[in-house]
Write a protein that holds these residues in place. Structure first.
Motif, PDB file in Angstrom:
ATOM      1  N   PHE A  46       0.816  -1.209   0.000  1.00 58.31           N
ATOM      2  CA  PHE A  46       0.000   0.000   0.000  1.00 58.31           C
ATOM      3  C   PHE A  46       0.850   1.260   0.000  1.00 58.31           C
ATOM      4  CE2 PHE A  46      -2.729  -3.133   2.267  1.00 58.31           C
ATOM      5  CZ  PHE A  46      -3.745  -3.196   1.334  1.00 58.31           C
ATOM      6  N   SER A  47       0.378   2.243  -0.745  1.00 53.96           N
ATOM      7  CA  SER A  47       0.875   3.615  -0.649  1.00 53.96           C
ATOM      8  C   SER A  47      -0.127   4.365   0.232  1.00 53.96           C
ATOM      9  CB  SER A  47       0.935   4.252  -2.040  1.00 53.96           C
ATOM     10  OG  SER A  47      -0.386   4.418  -2.556  1.00 53.96           O
ATOM     11  N   ILE A  48       0.175   5.589   0.547  1.00 55.20           N
ATOM     12  CA  ILE A  48      -0.783   6.397   1.314  1.00 55.20           C
ATOM     13  C   ILE A  48      -2.101   6.489   0.548  1.00 55.20           C
ATOM     14  CG2 ILE A  48      -1.277   8.737   2.156  1.00 55.20           C
ATOM     15  CD1 ILE A  48       0.688   7.232   3.932  1.00 55.20           C
ATOM     16  N   LYS A  90      -8.520   2.009   0.387  1.00 54.20           N
ATOM     17  CA  LYS A  90      -8.942   0.779   1.064  1.00 54.20           C
ATOM     18  C   LYS A  90      -9.779   1.113   2.295  1.00 54.20           C
ATOM     19  CE  LYS A  90      -7.900  -3.748   0.851  1.00 54.20           C
ATOM     20  NZ  LYS A  90      -8.178  -4.571  -0.338  1.00 54.20           N
ATOM     21  N   VAL A  91      -9.377   2.138   3.029  1.00 53.12           N
ATOM     22  CA  VAL A  91     -10.112   2.563   4.227  1.00 53.12           C
ATOM     23  C   VAL A  91     -11.511   3.037   3.843  1.00 53.12           C
ATOM     24  CG1 VAL A  91     -10.176   4.274   6.093  1.00 53.12           C
ATOM     25  CG2 VAL A  91      -8.032   3.075   5.558  1.00 53.12           C
ATOM     26  N   ARG A  92     -11.617   3.846   2.791  1.00 56.99           N
ATOM     27  CA  ARG A  92     -12.937   4.345   2.380  1.00 56.99           C
ATOM     28  C   ARG A  92     -13.828   3.202   1.889  1.00 56.99           C
ATOM     29  NH1 ARG A  92     -16.203   9.150   2.034  1.00 56.99           N
ATOM     30  NH2 ARG A  92     -18.133   8.220   1.331  1.00 56.99           N
ATOM     31  N   LEU A  93     -13.269   2.258   1.173  1.00 59.58           N
ATOM     32  CA  LEU A  93     -14.063   1.106   0.736  1.00 59.58           C
ATOM     33  C   LEU A  93     -14.575   0.305   1.931  1.00 59.58           C
ATOM     34  CD1 LEU A  93     -11.865  -0.027  -2.288  1.00 59.58           C
ATOM     35  CD2 LEU A  93     -14.193   0.937  -2.407  1.00 59.58           C
ATOM     36  N   ALA A  94     -13.742   0.158   2.951  1.00 61.30           N
ATOM     37  CA  ALA A  94     -14.181  -0.539   4.165  1.00 61.30           C
ATOM     38  C   ALA A  94     -15.293   0.244   4.864  1.00 61.30           C
ATOM     39  CB  ALA A  94     -12.997  -0.754   5.107  1.00 61.30           C
ATOM     40  N   GLU A  95     -15.128   1.553   4.971  1.00 64.02           N
ATOM     41  CA  GLU A  95     -16.171   2.388   5.578  1.00 64.02           C
ATOM     42  C   GLU A  95     -17.494   2.232   4.829  1.00 64.02           C
ATOM     43  OE1 GLU A  95     -17.363   7.017   5.419  1.00 64.02           O
ATOM     44  OE2 GLU A  95     -15.338   6.678   6.200  1.00 64.02           O
ATOM     45  N   ASP A  96     -17.419   2.300   3.515  1.00 61.09           N
ATOM     46  CA  ASP A  96     -18.640   2.165   2.709  1.00 61.09           C
ATOM     47  C   ASP A  96     -19.314   0.820   2.947  1.00 61.09           C
ATOM     48  OD1 ASP A  96     -18.043   4.660   1.650  1.00 61.09           O
ATOM     49  OD2 ASP A  96     -17.414   3.883  -0.299  1.00 61.09           O
ATOM     50  N   ALA A  97     -18.522  -0.240   2.993  1.00 57.33           N
ATOM     51  CA  ALA A  97     -19.098  -1.569   3.220  1.00 57.33           C
ATOM     52  C   ALA A  97     -19.769  -1.644   4.589  1.00 57.33           C
ATOM     53  CB  ALA A  97     -18.021  -2.639   3.086  1.00 57.33           C
ATOM     54  N   TRP A  98     -19.090  -1.168   5.628  1.00 61.23           N
ATOM     55  CA  TRP A  98     -19.678  -1.218   6.975  1.00 61.23           C
ATOM     56  C   TRP A  98     -20.935  -0.352   7.057  1.00 61.23           C
ATOM     57  CZ3 TRP A  98     -17.904  -3.308  11.871  1.00 61.23           C
ATOM     58  CH2 TRP A  98     -16.901  -4.260  11.709  1.00 61.23           C
ATOM     59  N   ALA A 138      -2.048   5.170   9.522  1.00 63.23           N
ATOM     60  CA  ALA A 138      -0.713   4.848   9.025  1.00 63.23           C
ATOM     61  C   ALA A 138      -0.800   3.586   8.173  1.00 63.23           C
ATOM     62  CB  ALA A 138       0.251   4.627  10.193  1.00 63.23           C
ATOM     63  N   CYS A 139       0.258   3.340   7.366  1.00 66.00           N
ATOM     64  CA  CYS A 139       0.282   2.107   6.584  1.00 66.00           C
ATOM     65  C   CYS A 139       1.713   1.684   6.316  1.00 66.00           C
ATOM     66  CB  CYS A 139      -0.491   2.269   5.283  1.00 66.00           C
ATOM     67  SG  CYS A 139       0.233   3.423   4.099  1.00 66.00           S
ATOM     68  N   THR A 140       1.863   0.382   6.069  1.00 66.54           N
ATOM     69  CA  THR A 140       3.110  -0.198   5.587  1.00 66.54           C
ATOM     70  C   THR A 140       2.736  -1.086   4.408  1.00 66.54           C
ATOM     71  OG1 THR A 140       2.989  -2.124   7.039  1.00 66.54           O
ATOM     72  CG2 THR A 140       4.167  -0.190   7.890  1.00 66.54           C
ATOM     73  N   TRP A 150      -5.035  -3.571  10.735  1.00 62.63           N
ATOM     74  CA  TRP A 150      -5.410  -4.516   9.692  1.00 62.63           C
ATOM     75  C   TRP A 150      -4.159  -5.108   9.055  1.00 62.63           C
ATOM     76  CZ3 TRP A 150      -8.816  -0.675   6.441  1.00 62.63           C
ATOM     77  CH2 TRP A 150      -9.969  -0.324   7.150  1.00 62.63           C
ATOM     78  N   GLU A 151      -4.229  -6.404   8.723  1.00 61.56           N
ATOM     79  CA  GLU A 151      -3.181  -7.066   7.954  1.00 61.56           C
ATOM     80  C   GLU A 151      -3.833  -7.802   6.792  1.00 61.56           C
ATOM     81  OE1 GLU A 151       0.555 -10.149   8.524  1.00 61.56           O
ATOM     82  OE2 GLU A 151      -0.998 -10.054  10.066  1.00 61.56           O
ATOM     83  N   PHE A 152      -3.261  -7.655   5.593  1.00 60.25           N
ATOM     84  CA  PHE A 152      -3.858  -8.182   4.371  1.00 60.25           C
ATOM     85  C   PHE A 152      -3.012  -9.286   3.758  1.00 60.25           C
ATOM     86  CE2 PHE A 152      -5.502  -3.985   4.986  1.00 60.25           C
ATOM     87  CZ  PHE A 152      -6.829  -4.089   4.623  1.00 60.25           C
ATOM     88  N   ASP A 153      -3.684 -10.171   3.017  1.00 54.80           N
ATOM     89  CA  ASP A 153      -2.969 -11.162   2.223  1.00 54.80           C
ATOM     90  C   ASP A 153      -2.647 -10.565   0.856  1.00 54.80           C
ATOM     91  OD1 ASP A 153      -5.263 -11.408   0.588  1.00 54.80           O
ATOM     92  OD2 ASP A 153      -5.677 -13.479   1.187  1.00 54.80           O
ATOM     93  N   GLU A 154      -2.004 -11.349   0.000  1.00 54.80           N
ATOM     94  CA  GLU A 154      -1.574 -10.849  -1.313  1.00 54.80           C
ATOM     95  C   GLU A 154      -2.744 -10.539  -2.248  1.00 54.80           C
ATOM     96  OE1 GLU A 154      -1.920 -15.242  -1.313  1.00 54.80           O
ATOM     97  OE2 GLU A 154      -0.860 -13.842  -0.013  1.00 54.80           O
TER      98      GLU A 154
END
Length: 154
Positions: A9-11, A17-25, A78-80, A108-112
């Motif tokens: 991930f970049s910023i 990704k955060v906004r997509l999660a918010e929309d889903a919730w 933050a992200c890595t 959060w931790e993601f798979d490939e």
């Protein structure tokens, strides 16, 4: 299954990704939300430990049956490469007509494939009065022009 954007991930992609999660919730659809997680995803949500999509779906079904008029705002912290830290606040009403704002942080931790494999959430509930509410959009997705957490001073 692939869920864009993918790590690393970049910023910008983390914020997406955060906004997509918010929309889903904010859809309050347990089945839709569960699709963003791996089949064996592990959660710690407050004091509950949840594993897999079936348990996620059951948990969210129970949650939204008691947390009425649920509206959520998430913000990237933050992200890595494959991890994202989020802060959030959501407002909801109990069946007893009491309003709350719940504040929290998630790791959060993601798979490939962009599916979340670990979610650790710490959450605190604060009773609020009707006049203290800040989320007044119709149920569902937060409108694009609506202020975020920082803009609201949260």
């Amino acid at each position: 299954m692939v869920r864009l954007p993918l790590p690393p991930f970049s910023i910008d992609t983390a914020a997406q990704k955060v906004r997509l999660a918010e929309d889903a919730w904010n859809s309050r659809s347990p089945e839709q939300v569960a699709l963003a997680y791996t089949l064996d995803s592990k959660w710690r949500n407050r004091d509950r430990f949840i594993t897999g999509r079936d348990q996620i779906t059951a948990f969210l079904t129970e949650k939204w049956a008691t947390e009425l008029e649920y509206r959520l705002i998430k913000e990237l912290w933050a992200c890595t490469d494959d991890r994202i830290a989020v802060r959030f606040a959501y407002e909801w009403r109990s069946g007893a007509e009491r309003w709350f704002r719940s504040y929290g942080n998630e790791n959060w931790e993601f798979d490939e494939n962009g599916l979340m494999k670990n979610r650790i959430a710490s959450i605190n509930d604060v009773p609020i009065g009707c006049r203290e509410r800040k989320y007044h959009w119709p149920l569902g997705r937060r409108p694009d022009g609506h202020p975020g957490l920082s803009d609201l001073g949260l």
